[in-house]
Each structure stands twice: as C-alpha cells, then as structure tokens.
Write a protein that holds these residues in place. Structure first.
Motif, PDB file in Angstrom:
ATOM      1  N   TYR A   1       0.850  -1.186   0.000  1.00  0.00           N
ATOM      2  CA  TYR A   1       0.000   0.000   0.000  1.00  0.00           C
ATOM      3  C   TYR A   1       0.887   1.238   0.000  1.00  0.00           C
ATOM      4  O   TYR A   1       2.014   1.222   0.535  1.00  0.00           O
ATOM      5  CB  TYR A   1      -0.907   0.030   1.238  1.00  0.00           C
ATOM      6  CG  TYR A   1      -1.944  -1.073   1.270  1.00  0.00           C
ATOM      7  CD1 TYR A   1      -3.258  -0.833   0.894  1.00  0.00           C
ATOM      8  CD2 TYR A   1      -1.604  -2.356   1.704  1.00  0.00           C
ATOM      9  CE1 TYR A   1      -4.211  -1.831   0.931  1.00  0.00           C
ATOM     10  CE2 TYR A   1      -2.553  -3.372   1.743  1.00  0.00           C
ATOM     11  CZ  TYR A   1      -3.857  -3.101   1.358  1.00  0.00           C
ATOM     12  OH  TYR A   1      -4.796  -4.095   1.390  1.00  0.00           O
ATOM     13  N   GLN A   2       0.363   2.287  -0.572  1.00  0.00           N
ATOM     14  CA  GLN A   2       1.005   3.595  -0.539  1.00  0.00           C
ATOM     15  C   GLN A   2       0.169   4.498   0.354  1.00  0.00           C
ATOM     16  O   GLN A   2      -0.980   4.776   0.059  1.00  0.00           O
ATOM     17  CB  GLN A   2       1.117   4.175  -1.946  1.00  0.00           C
ATOM     18  CG  GLN A   2       1.753   5.555  -1.995  1.00  0.00           C
ATOM     19  CD  GLN A   2       1.863   6.083  -3.408  1.00  0.00           C
ATOM     20  OE1 GLN A   2       2.485   5.466  -4.270  1.00  0.00           O
ATOM     21  NE2 GLN A   2       1.240   7.240  -3.646  1.00  0.00           N
ATOM     22  N   VAL A   3       0.757   4.924   1.454  1.00  0.00           N
ATOM     23  CA  VAL A   3       0.022   5.677   2.469  1.00  0.00           C
ATOM     24  C   VAL A   3       0.630   7.070   2.581  1.00  0.00           C
ATOM     25  O   VAL A   3       1.852   7.226   2.708  1.00  0.00           O
ATOM     26  CB  VAL A   3       0.074   4.969   3.834  1.00  0.00           C
ATOM     27  CG1 VAL A   3      -0.803   5.689   4.853  1.00  0.00           C
ATOM     28  CG2 VAL A   3      -0.353   3.514   3.698  1.00  0.00           C
ATOM     29  N   SER A   4      -0.222   8.087   2.558  1.00  0.00           N
ATOM     30  CA  SER A   4       0.210   9.486   2.671  1.00  0.00           C
ATOM     31  C   SER A   4      -0.387  10.085   3.929  1.00  0.00           C
ATOM     32  O   SER A   4      -1.547   9.822   4.269  1.00  0.00           O
ATOM     33  CB  SER A   4      -0.228  10.294   1.447  1.00  0.00           C
ATOM     34  OG  SER A   4       0.296   9.723   0.261  1.00  0.00           O
ATOM     35  N   GLY A   5       0.424  10.910   4.625  1.00  0.00           N
ATOM     36  CA  GLY A   5      -0.015  11.547   5.858  1.00  0.00           C
ATOM     37  C   GLY A   5      -0.357  13.004   5.646  1.00  0.00           C
ATOM     38  O   GLY A   5      -0.424  13.508   4.519  1.00  0.00           O
ATOM     39  N   LEU A   6      -0.557  13.709   6.782  1.00  0.00           N
ATOM     40  CA  LEU A   6      -0.956  15.111   6.724  1.00  0.00           C
ATOM     41  C   LEU A   6       0.148  15.996   6.170  1.00  0.00           C
ATOM     42  O   LEU A   6      -0.105  16.913   5.414  1.00  0.00           O
ATOM     43  CB  LEU A   6      -1.351  15.588   8.128  1.00  0.00           C
ATOM     44  CG  LEU A   6      -2.734  15.172   8.644  1.00  0.00           C
ATOM     45  CD1 LEU A   6      -2.915  15.691  10.052  1.00  0.00           C
ATOM     46  CD2 LEU A   6      -3.833  15.708   7.741  1.00  0.00           C
ATOM     47  N   HIS A   7       1.383  15.747   6.563  1.00  0.00           N
ATOM     48  CA  HIS A   7       2.493  16.628   6.213  1.00  0.00           C
ATOM     49  C   HIS A   7       3.174  16.192   4.911  1.00  0.00           C
ATOM     50  O   HIS A   7       4.342  16.527   4.684  1.00  0.00           O
ATOM     51  CB  HIS A   7       3.512  16.663   7.350  1.00  0.00           C
ATOM     52  CG  HIS A   7       2.914  17.075   8.659  1.00  0.00           C
ATOM     53  ND1 HIS A   7       2.525  18.374   8.926  1.00  0.00           N
ATOM     54  CD2 HIS A   7       2.615  16.358   9.778  1.00  0.00           C
ATOM     55  CE1 HIS A   7       2.029  18.449  10.151  1.00  0.00           C
ATOM     56  NE2 HIS A   7       2.072  17.250  10.691  1.00  0.00           N
ATOM     57  N   GLY A   8       2.493  15.434   4.102  1.00  0.00           N
ATOM     58  CA  GLY A   8       3.052  15.041   2.822  1.00  0.00           C
ATOM     59  C   GLY A   8       4.009  13.878   2.873  1.00  0.00           C
ATOM     60  O   GLY A   8       4.612  13.532   1.857  1.00  0.00           O
TER      61      GLY A   8
ATOM     62  N   CYS B   1       2.017   0.783  12.892  1.00  0.00           N
ATOM     63  CA  CYS B   1       1.996   2.236  12.937  1.00  0.00           C
ATOM     64  C   CYS B   1       0.679   2.747  12.361  1.00  0.00           C
ATOM     65  O   CYS B   1      -0.182   1.963  11.952  1.00  0.00           O
ATOM     66  CB  CYS B   1       3.191   2.797  12.161  1.00  0.00           C
ATOM     67  SG  CYS B   1       3.236   2.253  10.443  1.00  0.00           S
ATOM     68  N   LYS B   2       0.522   4.050  12.309  1.00  0.00           N
ATOM     69  CA  LYS B   2      -0.722   4.621  11.785  1.00  0.00           C
ATOM     70  C   LYS B   2      -0.895   4.302  10.306  1.00  0.00           C
ATOM     71  O   LYS B   2      -2.020   4.154   9.828  1.00  0.00           O
ATOM     72  CB  LYS B   2      -0.752   6.130  12.011  1.00  0.00           C
ATOM     73  CG  LYS B   2       0.355   6.905  11.307  1.00  0.00           C
ATOM     74  CD  LYS B   2       0.244   8.386  11.602  1.00  0.00           C
ATOM     75  CE  LYS B   2       1.346   9.175  10.893  1.00  0.00           C
ATOM     76  NZ  LYS B   2       1.261  10.627  11.189  1.00  0.00           N
ATOM     77  N   HIS B   3       0.218   4.151   9.577  1.00  0.00           N
ATOM     78  CA  HIS B   3       0.121   3.778   8.163  1.00  0.00           C
ATOM     79  C   HIS B   3      -0.412   2.349   8.028  1.00  0.00           C
ATOM     80  O   HIS B   3      -1.260   2.066   7.172  1.00  0.00           O
ATOM     81  CB  HIS B   3       1.485   3.906   7.487  1.00  0.00           C
ATOM     82  CG  HIS B   3       2.160   5.214   7.734  1.00  0.00           C
ATOM     83  ND1 HIS B   3       3.287   5.337   8.506  1.00  0.00           N
ATOM     84  CD2 HIS B   3       1.850   6.473   7.317  1.00  0.00           C
ATOM     85  CE1 HIS B   3       3.665   6.594   8.542  1.00  0.00           C
ATOM     86  NE2 HIS B   3       2.814   7.317   7.839  1.00  0.00           N
ATOM     87  N   ALA B   4       0.085   1.448   8.877  1.00  0.00           N
ATOM     88  CA  ALA B   4      -0.374   0.062   8.828  1.00  0.00           C
ATOM     89  C   ALA B   4      -1.825  -0.051   9.275  1.00  0.00           C
ATOM     90  O   ALA B   4      -2.597  -0.858   8.735  1.00  0.00           O
ATOM     91  CB  ALA B   4       0.521  -0.817   9.699  1.00  0.00           C
ATOM     92  N   MET B   5      -2.226   0.749  10.269  1.00  0.00           N
ATOM     93  CA  MET B   5      -3.610   0.707  10.721  1.00  0.00           C
ATOM     94  C   MET B   5      -4.559   1.181   9.624  1.00  0.00           C
ATOM     95  O   MET B   5      -5.665   0.649   9.455  1.00  0.00           O
ATOM     96  CB  MET B   5      -3.776   1.580  11.966  1.00  0.00           C
ATOM     97  CG  MET B   5      -3.202   0.973  13.237  1.00  0.00           C
ATOM     98  SD  MET B   5      -3.959  -0.610  13.638  1.00  0.00           S
ATOM     99  CE  MET B   5      -5.677  -0.161  13.730  1.00  0.00           C
ATOM    100  N   ALA B   6      -4.122   2.174   8.850  1.00  0.00           N
ATOM    101  CA  ALA B   6      -4.940   2.627   7.724  1.00  0.00           C
ATOM    102  C   ALA B   6      -5.081   1.516   6.682  1.00  0.00           C
ATOM    103  O   ALA B   6      -6.148   1.345   6.081  1.00  0.00           O
ATOM    104  CB  ALA B   6      -4.315   3.877   7.105  1.00  0.00           C
TER     105      ALA B   6
END
Length: 284
Positions: A114-121, A145-150
């Motif tokens: 998966y490709q996960v993007s956060g708030l700060h880019g 982490c929050k990326h894995a949880m998403a």
C-alpha cells in the motif's frame, strides 16, 4: 548529521565515534521489539536496592530475593485485573495509534503493498505480508503504525480477512506472553538458623575497611557529566556568583571570614527581628 555538524562540530565528532546502532533509531535492528533509549527499568530496580548496598553479601542477596518475591506478587495481582489481548501499556499506546490512523490516505496496488500518505506530505510504503513500513515504527516497536492501521481498515473495507487489529501486534505485547514471563515463582527459604552447615575449611574474611570521618555514603557516585548536567538544569553551581556575607550583608566574603565590627554587623539579630525594628514595631 550534516545539520548537527553545522550546529556543533564537537558533538558531531563525538557521535561519529559511536556506532549508530547504539543510539540512532534509524539503525536499530528491531530484534528487541522496542525503540526505548533509556534505562529507566534498571534505574527503578537499582533505587529499591539502596538499603541492601551496605549489608554483607548474603544479607544483601536475601534482601533482593524478598524484594523480588513481593514484586512478582504485585505484578500477578495487577495481571488478574487485566482483560484484553494485549497488555495495558500496549493498549494505551495502540489506542493513540488508532486515533492517528484517520489522518492517512490509502492507495492499494492490488496485492499486499500500500502507498500511504499523511498530513504533512510524508509518503510511506507498507508491506502487509512482511509486516513492514517505510517509517520502521512497526519493525522497531512491534506495533502497527498509523500507516499500517490505515491499511488494515482498507483491507477490511475490501472484505479481506483481517481479524482483530490487536492480532497484528507482536507477541511480546500480548497479555498471555506477559503472564508467561511471571509464571516462575521464587521459592521461600527458612531462616539462617535452619541452613545447613558448610564443611568447607576456607574461611572468607570481610574486606579491610578504613574508617573515615562523617556518615558513610549509600547513594552511588554520580559521574562528572551527571553533576554538570544537574548544575546546568537546577543552577546548583555557585560558579560566577558573588558571595554575600550572612553576618554583615556585604558582598565579597562569607560569614566565616567577616572582619566587620560588631556594631556594624547585623548578624547579631535575626532577619525577621531586624525587619520589625526597621518598621518601628518593636519599642526601645
């Protein structure tokens, strides 16, 4: 490291002599399943053993054994009140990760990545098959982490078998594994009067000790770096400060070296009494 070199060259030189895997999270192997850089666990244990330091070796070992017995019992009592797949500390941390998960956007490749993007880019690649994330928090801490949880939420939305999110946490954080750690108990012992006598002819004598003036110190000796750090933090050091005499109130000397006459000294009267006289509250 380049930014640190521009800020402080001496600090940069000092760090370059230390292997990065000993102090930088980016170089941790993940084998310990922890990103903690502190020794607080040892410090707490060491603090409770202060009363046993000045005792003979057998007495000190008995003190440690009894302390560990009480420590294990307290943990067992706490474990009996816990309910959940992971430990209470891990649950508290995991709940914060779940709250941060809503800040991420997902792009699935159709497989396990998966490709996960956060708030700060910040953009990270998550491999759910290998349980790895580019931010390395999953590898270091053992918690998604929050990326894995998403990614887990996206998998559940696409009808994939995910199960309970806590199942993706490393076993070291499971409540069952915590209970296995404390399943071994320390056996109580009889008093010294019931111990078997030793037939060994060797007699161990206590070490020679020269009595010194003052009360013996029980606390461990602090290093020069620790003392310097405490002085900077609490401003304990008197370096650079002008001395004030507690007898006459002038600067440049202390009470012991005061040579002023008794008529000019204020040390013969307490500070509170002197203030009342100045206000005229005490009659002549």
């Amino acid at each position: 490291m380049n930014q640190l070199k521009e800020f402080n060259k001496d600090c940069h030189k000092w760090l370059t002599n230390i292997p990065p895997h000993q102090w930088a999270r980016s170089h941790f192997s993940g084998r310990a399943v922890s990103d903690v850089l502190l020794s607080n666990m040892c410090e707490v244990f060491n603090r409770w053993l202060i009363d046993a330091r000045d005792k003979p070796i057998v007495t000190a070992l008995e003190y440690i054994r009894e302390y560990l017995m009480k420590r294990i019992v307290n943990v067992l009592k706490h474990q009996s009140k816990c309910d959940g797949p992971i430990t209470p500390a891990a649950t508290k941390t995991f709940e914060k990760i779940k709250e941060e998960e809503s800040q991420c956007s997902i792009l699935w490749n159709g497989g396990q990545q998966y490709q996960v993007s956060g708030l700060h880019g910040r953009q990270c690649v998550v491999d759910m098959g290998r349980r790895e994330c580019a931010c390395r928090k999953w590898e270091l801490t053992g918690m998604p982490c929050k990326h894995a949880m998403a990614c887990l939420n996206n998998m559940a939305f696409n009808n994939q078998q995910v199960g309970v999110p806590e199942e993706w946490v490393h076993q070291v954080h499971w409540l069952m594994r915590w209970k296995e750690t404390y399943k071994f108990h320390i056996v109580p012992l009889n008093g010294k009067s019931m111990w078997p006598k030793s037939n060994d002819p060797t007699k161990i004598l206590p070490p020679l000790k020269i009595a010194t003036a003052g009360r013996p110190k029980k606390n461990r000796r602090k290093s020069a770096e620790k003392i310097s750090e405490m002085n900077e933090k609490e401003n304990f050091s008197r370096k650079g400060k002008s001395k004030q005499c507690g007898k006459c109130g002038t600067y440049g000397h202390n009470k012991r070296g005061c040579t002023n006459e008794a008529s000019t000294c204020v040390g013969t009267k307490t500070s509170s009494k002197r203030r009342r006289e100045e206000k005229g509250s005490i009659p002549d």
